[in-house]
Motif scaffolding. Structure first.
Motif, PDB file in Angstrom:
ATOM      1  N   LYS A 114       0.846  -1.202   0.000  1.00 30.99           N
ATOM      2  CA  LYS A 114       0.000   0.000   0.000  1.00 30.99           C
ATOM      3  C   LYS A 114       0.879   1.249   0.000  1.00 30.99           C
ATOM      4  O   LYS A 114       1.908   1.294   0.666  1.00 30.99           O
ATOM      5  N   ALA A 115       0.440   2.254  -0.719  1.00 32.56           N
ATOM      6  CA  ALA A 115       1.215   3.493  -0.759  1.00 32.56           C
ATOM      7  C   ALA A 115       0.999   4.308   0.509  1.00 32.56           C
ATOM      8  O   ALA A 115       1.945   4.792   1.119  1.00 32.56           O
ATOM      9  N   GLY A 116      -0.242   4.443   0.938  1.00 28.18           N
ATOM     10  CA  GLY A 116      -0.534   5.238   2.129  1.00 28.18           C
ATOM     11  C   GLY A 116      -0.427   6.734   1.828  1.00 28.18           C
ATOM     12  O   GLY A 116       0.617   7.204   1.392  1.00 28.18           O
ATOM     13  N   GLN A 117      -1.508   7.469   2.027  1.00 35.73           N
ATOM     14  CA  GLN A 117      -1.493   8.903   1.772  1.00 35.73           C
ATOM     15  C   GLN A 117      -0.899   9.647   2.968  1.00 35.73           C
ATOM     16  O   GLN A 117      -1.135   9.276   4.114  1.00 35.73           O
ATOM     17  N   VAL A 118      -0.137  10.679   2.685  1.00 35.41           N
ATOM     18  CA  VAL A 118       0.490  11.479   3.738  1.00 35.41           C
ATOM     19  C   VAL A 118      -0.134  12.867   3.714  1.00 35.41           C
ATOM     20  O   VAL A 118      -0.183  13.528   2.665  1.00 35.41           O
ATOM     21  N   GLU A 119      -0.637  13.290   4.863  1.00 36.27           N
ATOM     22  CA  GLU A 119      -1.265  14.606   4.969  1.00 36.27           C
ATOM     23  C   GLU A 119      -0.603  15.379   6.105  1.00 36.27           C
ATOM     24  O   GLU A 119      -0.545  14.908   7.241  1.00 36.27           O
ATOM     25  N   THR A 120      -0.116  16.563   5.790  1.00 38.16           N
ATOM     26  CA  THR A 120       0.531  17.408   6.796  1.00 38.16           C
ATOM     27  C   THR A 120      -0.501  18.349   7.402  1.00 38.16           C
ATOM     28  O   THR A 120      -1.220  19.047   6.679  1.00 38.16           O
ATOM     29  N   LEU A 121      -0.569  18.340   8.729  1.00 33.80           N
ATOM     30  CA  LEU A 121      -1.508  19.197   9.441  1.00 33.80           C
ATOM     31  C   LEU A 121      -0.758  20.388  10.023  1.00 33.80           C
ATOM     32  O   LEU A 121       0.285  20.225  10.667  1.00 33.80           O
ATOM     33  N   ALA A 122      -1.285  21.575   9.805  1.00 38.24           N
ATOM     34  CA  ALA A 122      -0.674  22.789  10.349  1.00 38.24           C
ATOM     35  C   ALA A 122      -1.295  23.076  11.712  1.00 38.24           C
ATOM     36  O   ALA A 122      -2.502  23.274  11.825  1.00 38.24           O
ATOM     37  N   VAL A 123      -0.474  23.073  12.736  1.00 37.52           N
ATOM     38  CA  VAL A 123      -0.944  23.323  14.100  1.00 37.52           C
ATOM     39  C   VAL A 123      -0.196  24.528  14.656  1.00 37.52           C
ATOM     40  O   VAL A 123       1.046  24.575  14.607  1.00 37.52           O
ATOM     41  N   THR A 124      -0.925  25.501  15.157  1.00 36.86           N
ATOM     42  CA  THR A 124      -0.320  26.684  15.753  1.00 36.86           C
ATOM     43  C   THR A 124      -0.352  26.551  17.272  1.00 36.86           C
ATOM     44  O   THR A 124      -1.404  26.280  17.855  1.00 36.86           O
ATOM     45  N   PHE A 125       0.789  26.725  17.889  1.00 32.64           N
ATOM     46  CA  PHE A 125       0.895  26.576  19.338  1.00 32.64           C
ATOM     47  C   PHE A 125       0.958  27.947  20.002  1.00 32.64           C
ATOM     48  O   PHE A 125       1.808  28.775  19.662  1.00 32.64           O
TER      49      PHE A 125
END
Length: 325
Positions: A169-180
């Motif tokens: 499986k390739a698996g999708q990669v999603e980057t989440l932007a989180v502000t601290f």
């Protein structure tokens, strides 16, 4: 019924620990057709997402931020919650490590979820999941089912079926932007000072060579390290050896130390106090070396050698060198 499963990747020193692959493989099995996601948190961790699909991950959520370089509860809670919102999981799996245990309790409270700690086996799939966990220092086991709501479970390393990958499986990669914000950084770790360690990670080692008071001194651990090097093993110790100053407490295995479940555990000069047995009695094969034929360790050992460890261990080392050459 299919279940969505979210796994928190266990990262140490910039690498994914084996328990991550074990959890992803288990998640793929128990999801029963549901989505398997992985939350990857830390600093400079994005590159670690590659290959997780081969073990069963449908999607990898990456939160890569300088604020996550070291674990702090508030920052990691915020980052992990963003992954939870994106994945909408029915089951959360975390490693039974210092970070996993702390964060699991926080997430279970936040989500109003049922929590199961120190899981060594997961049976069934979908709506029919049974978690097995040891109690009373490993003398008994409980079967736990969460009948409704979200489940948060911590998984003991080296116990779930081996993760072999190969799913293609390739698996999708999603980057989440989180502000601290300031409220997420009430605690900031500036620096971690730790003793230099080398070799195999004790909690994930497949083979462990462990010493007790019978090693007699710090120098007495030398034959154990030589045997461990030949076997590609980690070195552990009983509390007695640590208390006597023969080695660092980082090596301690037992009720007040690390709990390990290697394929092979070689106990050298360890009497077998109940506190030590609580940390290693679930090892798949136990070999005990002790001069005292009445030592309690022989009661749990699969193979026992009555003899002086300073004679037996070097002999084993030489024989294994020849066999493995």
């Amino acid at each position: 019924m299919a279940k969505n499963v979210l796994v928190l990747a266990d990262v140490r020193r910039g690498k994914l620990r084996n328990v991550t692959y074990e959890m992803v493989s288990a998640a793929h099995r128990i999801a029963d057709g549901g989505a398997v996601s992985v939350a990857l948190l830390g600093k400079d961790v994005a590159a670690l997402a590659a290959g997780l699909g081969d073990f069963g991950a449908d999607r990898v959520y990456v939160v890569d931020a300088p604020e996550l370089e070291h674990y702090t509860p508030d920052a990691y809670k915020k980052a992990f919650m963003e992954c939870v919102r994106a994945a909408n999981p029915d089951i959360l799996l975390l490693a039974h490590s210092a970070v996993g245990k702390d964060l699991a309790a926080v997430m279970a409270t936040r989500l109003g979820a049922g929590q199961v700690s120190d899981v060594i086996d997961i049976e069934g799939s979908g709506d029919h999941l049974t978690f097995t966990r040891p109690i009373y220092a490993g003398k008994a086991f409980t079967k736990v089912q969460v009948t409704e709501g979200v489940v948060v479970a911590t998984v003991r390393p080296n116990n779930l079926p081996p993760a072999e990958g190969g799913l293609g499986k390739a698996g999708q990669v999603e980057t989440l932007a989180v502000t601290f914000g300031p409220q997420d950084l009430a605690t900031v770790v500036k620096e971690i000072v730790q003793k230099t360690s080398s070799g195999v990670d004790l909690s994930e080692a497949k083979i462990i060579v462990s010493g007790g008071r019978g090693v007699k001194s710090a120098e007495g651990f030398k034959p154990l390290y030589e045997l461990a090097e030949v076997l590609g093993a980690a070195v552990g110790a009983s509390r007695g050896a640590c208390d006597a100053g023969y080695c660092d407490y980082a090596l301690q295995i037992g009720q007040t130390g690390k709990v390990v479940t290697p394929d092979l555990y070689i106990a050298c000069g360890i009497s077998g106090a109940i506190q030590h047995l609580a940390g290693m009695s679930n090892s798949k094969v136990i070999v005990a070396i002790n001069k005292d034929p009445e030592a309690p360790i022989f009661q749990v050992a699969d193979y026992g050698i009555v003899g002086d460890l300073f004679e037996v261990v070097p002999m084993m080392t030489e024989l294994l060198k020849k066999e493995l050459a």
